[in-house]
Design a protein around this motif. Structure first.
Motif, PDB file in Angstrom:
ATOM      1  N   LYS A 131      47.179  19.154  99.083  1.00 30.25           N
ATOM      2  CA  LYS A 131      46.768  17.907  98.410  1.00 30.25           C
ATOM      3  C   LYS A 131      47.749  16.947  98.806  1.00 30.25           C
ATOM      4  O   LYS A 131      47.471  15.582  99.075  1.00 30.25           O
ATOM      5  N   LEU A 132      49.189  17.272  98.723  1.00 32.04           N
ATOM      6  CA  LEU A 132      50.149  16.230  98.949  1.00 32.04           C
ATOM      7  C   LEU A 132      50.209  15.745 100.356  1.00 32.04           C
ATOM      8  O   LEU A 132      50.224  14.522 100.697  1.00 32.04           O
ATOM      9  N   LYS A 133      49.803  16.788 101.292  1.00 29.34           N
ATOM     10  CA  LYS A 133      49.647  16.339 102.859  1.00 29.34           C
ATOM     11  C   LYS A 133      48.627  15.675 103.198  1.00 29.34           C
ATOM     12  O   LYS A 133      48.638  15.002 104.147  1.00 29.34           O
ATOM     13  N   ASN A 134      47.603  16.129 102.655  1.00 25.12           N
ATOM     14  CA  ASN A 134      46.236  15.505 102.955  1.00 25.12           C
ATOM     15  C   ASN A 134      45.941  14.104 102.236  1.00 25.12           C
ATOM     16  O   ASN A 134      45.450  13.271 103.070  1.00 25.12           O
ATOM     17  N   TYR A 135      46.378  13.850 101.115  1.00 30.51           N
ATOM     18  CA  TYR A 135      45.882  12.832 100.218  1.00 30.51           C
ATOM     19  C   TYR A 135      47.426  11.815 100.028  1.00 30.51           C
ATOM     20  O   TYR A 135      46.963  10.777  99.514  1.00 30.51           O
ATOM     21  N   GLY A 136      48.595  12.175 100.427  1.00 28.25           N
ATOM     22  CA  GLY A 136      49.571  11.512 100.357  1.00 28.25           C
ATOM     23  C   GLY A 136      50.229  11.347  99.199  1.00 28.25           C
ATOM     24  O   GLY A 136      51.307  10.658  99.218  1.00 28.25           O
ATOM     25  N   GLN A 137      49.638  11.897  98.129  1.00 31.48           N
ATOM     26  CA  GLN A 137      50.301  11.648  96.606  1.00 31.48           C
ATOM     27  C   GLN A 137      50.066  12.679  95.462  1.00 31.48           C
ATOM     28  O   GLN A 137      48.638  13.209  95.623  1.00 31.48           O
ATOM     29  N   ILE A 138      51.021  13.504  94.841  1.00 33.84           N
ATOM     30  CA  ILE A 138      50.734  14.262  93.761  1.00 33.84           C
ATOM     31  C   ILE A 138      51.624  13.533  92.539  1.00 33.84           C
ATOM     32  O   ILE A 138      52.590  13.247  92.847  1.00 33.84           O
ATOM     33  N   LEU A 192      57.111  17.393  88.910  1.00 27.79           N
ATOM     34  CA  LEU A 192      57.349  17.060  90.479  1.00 27.79           C
ATOM     35  C   LEU A 192      56.456  15.624  90.666  1.00 27.79           C
ATOM     36  O   LEU A 192      55.180  15.944  90.297  1.00 27.79           O
ATOM     37  N   ASN A 193      56.992  14.702  91.338  1.00 28.76           N
ATOM     38  CA  ASN A 193      56.112  13.526  91.810  1.00 28.76           C
ATOM     39  C   ASN A 193      56.409  13.490  93.210  1.00 28.76           C
ATOM     40  O   ASN A 193      57.558  13.517  93.542  1.00 28.76           O
ATOM     41  N   GLY A 194      55.463  13.426  94.022  1.00 31.84           N
ATOM     42  CA  GLY A 194      55.668  13.606  95.359  1.00 31.84           C
ATOM     43  C   GLY A 194      54.606  12.620  96.227  1.00 31.84           C
ATOM     44  O   GLY A 194      53.643  12.241  95.902  1.00 31.84           O
ATOM     45  N   THR A 195      55.183  12.023  97.522  1.00 41.53           N
ATOM     46  CA  THR A 195      54.310  11.371  98.480  1.00 41.53           C
ATOM     47  C   THR A 195      54.543  11.796  99.782  1.00 41.53           C
ATOM     48  O   THR A 195      55.784  12.580  99.952  1.00 41.53           O
ATOM     49  N   ALA A 196      53.733  11.749 100.702  1.00 39.51           N
ATOM     50  CA  ALA A 196      53.713  12.285 102.301  1.00 39.51           C
ATOM     51  C   ALA A 196      54.125  11.018 103.201  1.00 39.51           C
ATOM     52  O   ALA A 196      53.666   9.799 102.661  1.00 39.51           O
ATOM     53  N   LEU A 197      54.932  11.352 104.162  1.00 34.24           N
ATOM     54  CA  LEU A 197      55.199  10.386 104.980  1.00 34.24           C
ATOM     55  C   LEU A 197      54.360  10.857 106.295  1.00 34.24           C
ATOM     56  O   LEU A 197      54.141  12.059 106.761  1.00 34.24           O
ATOM     57  N   TYR A 198      53.785   9.763 107.139  1.00 34.09           N
ATOM     58  CA  TYR A 198      52.990  10.168 108.192  1.00 34.09           C
ATOM     59  C   TYR A 198      53.460   9.209 109.426  1.00 34.09           C
ATOM     60  O   TYR A 198      54.226   8.254 109.152  1.00 34.09           O
ATOM     61  N   ASP A 199      53.487   9.814 110.436  1.00 33.89           N
ATOM     62  CA  ASP A 199      53.684   8.832 111.805  1.00 33.89           C
ATOM     63  C   ASP A 199      52.699   7.774 112.108  1.00 33.89           C
ATOM     64  O   ASP A 199      51.635   8.059 111.128  1.00 33.89           O
ATOM     65  N   PHE A 248      51.119  13.861 109.533  1.00 34.75           N
ATOM     66  CA  PHE A 248      52.129  14.433 108.415  1.00 34.75           C
ATOM     67  C   PHE A 248      53.290  14.876 109.002  1.00 34.75           C
ATOM     68  O   PHE A 248      53.383  15.410 109.954  1.00 34.75           O
ATOM     69  N   ILE A 249      54.374  14.168 108.238  1.00 38.99           N
ATOM     70  CA  ILE A 249      55.740  14.392 108.916  1.00 38.99           C
ATOM     71  C   ILE A 249      56.693  15.373 107.925  1.00 38.99           C
ATOM     72  O   ILE A 249      56.975  16.325 108.063  1.00 38.99           O
ATOM     73  N   ARG A 250      56.602  14.822 106.550  1.00 40.05           N
ATOM     74  CA  ARG A 250      57.176  15.426 105.619  1.00 40.05           C
ATOM     75  C   ARG A 250      56.935  14.744 104.095  1.00 40.05           C
ATOM     76  O   ARG A 250      56.300  13.758 104.148  1.00 40.05           O
ATOM     77  N   THR A 251      57.450  15.424 103.013  1.00 44.50           N
ATOM     78  CA  THR A 251      57.150  14.983 101.785  1.00 44.50           C
ATOM     79  C   THR A 251      58.651  14.277 101.269  1.00 44.50           C
ATOM     80  O   THR A 251      59.629  14.629 101.997  1.00 44.50           O
ATOM     81  N   GLN A 252      58.354  13.615 100.363  1.00 48.56           N
ATOM     82  CA  GLN A 252      59.490  12.852  99.612  1.00 48.56           C
ATOM     83  C   GLN A 252      59.083  13.190  98.088  1.00 48.56           C
ATOM     84  O   GLN A 252      58.065  12.575  97.677  1.00 48.56           O
ATOM     85  N   CYS A 253      59.920  13.992  97.444  1.00 54.78           N
ATOM     86  CA  CYS A 253      59.624  14.430  96.145  1.00 54.78           C
ATOM     87  C   CYS A 253      60.854  14.107  95.308  1.00 54.78           C
ATOM     88  O   CYS A 253      61.871  14.160  95.335  1.00 54.78           O
TER      89      CYS A 253
END
Length: 599
Positions: free
Chosen positions: A193-200, A219-226, A231-236
């Protein structure tokens, strides 16, 4: 020097980029911040952002304070934000922005950074923000970044300390290895979900320390994309549940403050963009009030302007389905229906935490309360020098919580934008008026106000092109005032000028709206007649010739007459050729006895 200052901390500073990595007691001035650290802790003079990363890599935590002015391009600023994001230390970023860098501020907010100041700001404002970050101390969240497979890319010092690991024991390992088995399924379900929707948000699970002790975390996370959306990585960020239980009210207040400031800054960016998109101040003002009213905390916006000479009050409000202050004012026929503070020369910012404290009529108060208005803020819009009016921006809020100094400053900055807008549009209007005057002067004859020779030649060339394209015709009429030299010699040049003006006005009043009249020489005039064949143009010239001869010209003792030459443009004929032909016809009229038409 504070003995508790860790030797892993230092500071690097530039006149436009203050880059600090510090952990100390509150400091009273920026000088106090810098001087004691300079020798003992590796103070680095004239540090650039690039040098900062090299300098900061030796330290475990810190604060980076940087001005947007040091970045020459948006791409350079974006790269800087990405490097801060990728930095595998506990690092806070404070950015300072001027009013021209709205797009930089938008990038900053979109990258999930929240600490910033809008120039101009005081040294104390910067120190207060640094102190707030230092006060976080051990409350700083655990940070981690995972790759697309869930392997650990970065963790901060708080994560390592809480989990009891060294950095080389963590990086590259699967994050699920640091959880209790029963928590892995929950996290693994949320990772896609984090990878596909950008946030949990608020994913609760149990972490396992190196010593085997387990603790519950959120945990609160966001996803970074190029740029291609890959998808590149998460930031949590991770916090222990104990921390949330102990500081729930504080966190909620901070989140509300952050949301409010983020909304205010987005509002500021949109208002600044409107400044460059709207053609006039009135349209900008209406659009800006509508933008401000979109803020969830704002129920309605009212701008009050009072004319200092007449005392007349003008109201301009954002759209609202139920509240219309102008209508209320008309019904009650007094100013008690204006639920704001009338602006004055000494108007200061005012916040009223209870709308019922305003001195307004009962009907207006009931309406505001029915629309969930709880509090009110009035901000003066600074008047320009020699201004004949005072204005205030009045916001009716749906919250009764006291505003922080940052929120008050944000609202003040918003009001200041209106003052800048008035200056901007005023200057724009003056510039346009000046350019219009210069353009008009460049194409007209100063004595008669008719077009000049340069302009009429441009119009003839354009007419030639049009007629070639559409196989159409046009005609030219050239005329000259008969015996004009004698008028000047016997009656004087002042009378000659009056004759020129009178003839110009007379002809202008009798030609078609599509015709163009120019003065091309001393007493010579040229009339361009689009869509006119020779016979039609001769008819126009004959009428003008008769009219002039039968009209008494001011200060001229004898009738004034003109000689006319008329031609129709021939296909492929150049402007030089048609000027020669029409001039020849005019002189034939003179040679034939004057006061006649030849064509």
């Amino acid at each position: 020097m504070n003995s508790e200052l860790a030797n892993t901390d230092s500071i690097a500073i530039n006149s436009k980029a203050i880059i600090s990595l510090i952990q100390s007691d509150p400091l009273s001035t920026i000088a106090d911040l810098i001087s004691p650290l300079s020798d003992q802790y590796g103070f680095k003079q004239d540090a650039s952002p690039v040098e900062f990363f090299s300098h900061a890599s030796k330290h475990q935590r810190g604060i980076c304070v940087c001005s947007s002015e040091i970045f020459t391009t948006i791409e350079e600023f974006d790269t800087f934000l990405r490097r801060i994001t990728d930095f595998n230390k506990s690092l806070h970023l404070i950015m300072t922005f001027n009013h021209h860098h709205g797009i930089y501020l938008k990038l900053f907010l979109d990258a999930n950074f929240t600490h910033f100041l809008i120039e101009p700001f005081s040294d104390q404002a910067l120190l207060d923000l640094i102190h707030d970050l230092l006060a976080l101390g051990d409350q700083e969240p655990m940070f981690q970044s995972l790759d697309k497979d869930g392997n650990v890319l970065n963790v901060n010092s708080t994560w390592l300390k809480a989990m009891g690991y060294e950095e080389d024991e963590v990086l590259g390992n699967f994050f699920g290895d640091f959880m209790l088995p029963e928590s892995r399924a929950c996290v693994l379900d949320n990772f896609p979900k984090l990878k596909n929707y950008g946030q949990i948000s608020n994913v609760i699970f149990k972490l396992k320390r190196k010593d085997g002790v387990a603790f519950e975390a959120a945990l609160n996370g966001t996803a970074l994309y190029d740029k291609q959306g890959n998808f590149i990585r998460t930031q949590c960020e991770l916090r222990s549940i104990d921390y949330f239980r102990e500081t729930k009210a504080h966190i909620q207040a901070l989140l509300r403050k952050e949301t409010t400031l983020r909304n205010m800054m987005n509002c500021m960016v949109n208002v600044q963009q409107a400044l460059h998109q709207q053609p006039t101040y009135d349209k900008f003002r209406r659009h800006a009030l509508e933008i401000i009213s979109r803020n969830k905390a704002v129920a309605v916006v009212l701008m009050i302007t009072i004319n200092t000479n007449s005392g007349e009050i003008e109201l301009d409000q954002s759209p609202h389905p139920c509240i219309d202050f102008n209508a209320l004012r008309r019904v009650n026929k007094d100013n008690r229906s204006i639920p704001g503070l009338l602006p004055t020369a000494n108007h200061t910012i005012e916040f009223v935490d209870d709308i019922s404290k305003l001195e307004i009529d009962t009907g207006t108060l009931t309406l505001l309360q029915h629309e969930h208005v709880k509090s009110f803020i009035s901000i003066p819009i600074a008047s320009n020098k020699n201004s004949k009016s005072y204005s205030s921006l009045n916001l009716f809020l749906s919250t009764d919580e006291a505003l922080s100094k940052e929120e008050m400053r944000a609202y003040s900055d918003l009001a200041e934008t209106f003052r800048h807008a008035k200056l901007y549009f005023g200057l724009q209007e003056k510039t346009k008026h000046l350019l219009d005057n210069l353009k008009q002067q460049s194409i007209t004859d100063p004595l008669t106000g008719l077009y000049n020779r340069r302009y009429i030649e441009e119009q003839i060339n354009a007419e030639i092109s049009r007629c070639k394209r559409y196989a159409q015709q046009f005609s030219l009429i050239m005329f000259d005032i008969d015996h004009f030299k004698g008028i000047n010699d016997t009656l004087g040049h002042q009378t000659g000028d009056k004759v020129l003006k009178n003839i110009s006005e007379l002809v202008l009043g009798r030609i078609r709206t599509t015709d163009k009249l120019a003065r091309i020489g001393g007493e010579e005039f040229l009339l361009l007649c689009p869509h006119a064949e020779l016979n039609q143009a001769k008819g126009i010239a004959t009428e003008l010739c008769t009219c002039i001869a039968s009209t008494t010209i001011i200060d001229a003792p004898l009738p004034v007459t003109c000689s006319f030459g008329v031609i129709e443009w021939q296909s492929e004929e150049s402007i030089e050729e048609i000027f020669k032909r029409v001039d020849e016809n005019m002189y034939k009229a003179k040679e034939g006895g004057r006061n006649r038409v030849v064509g």
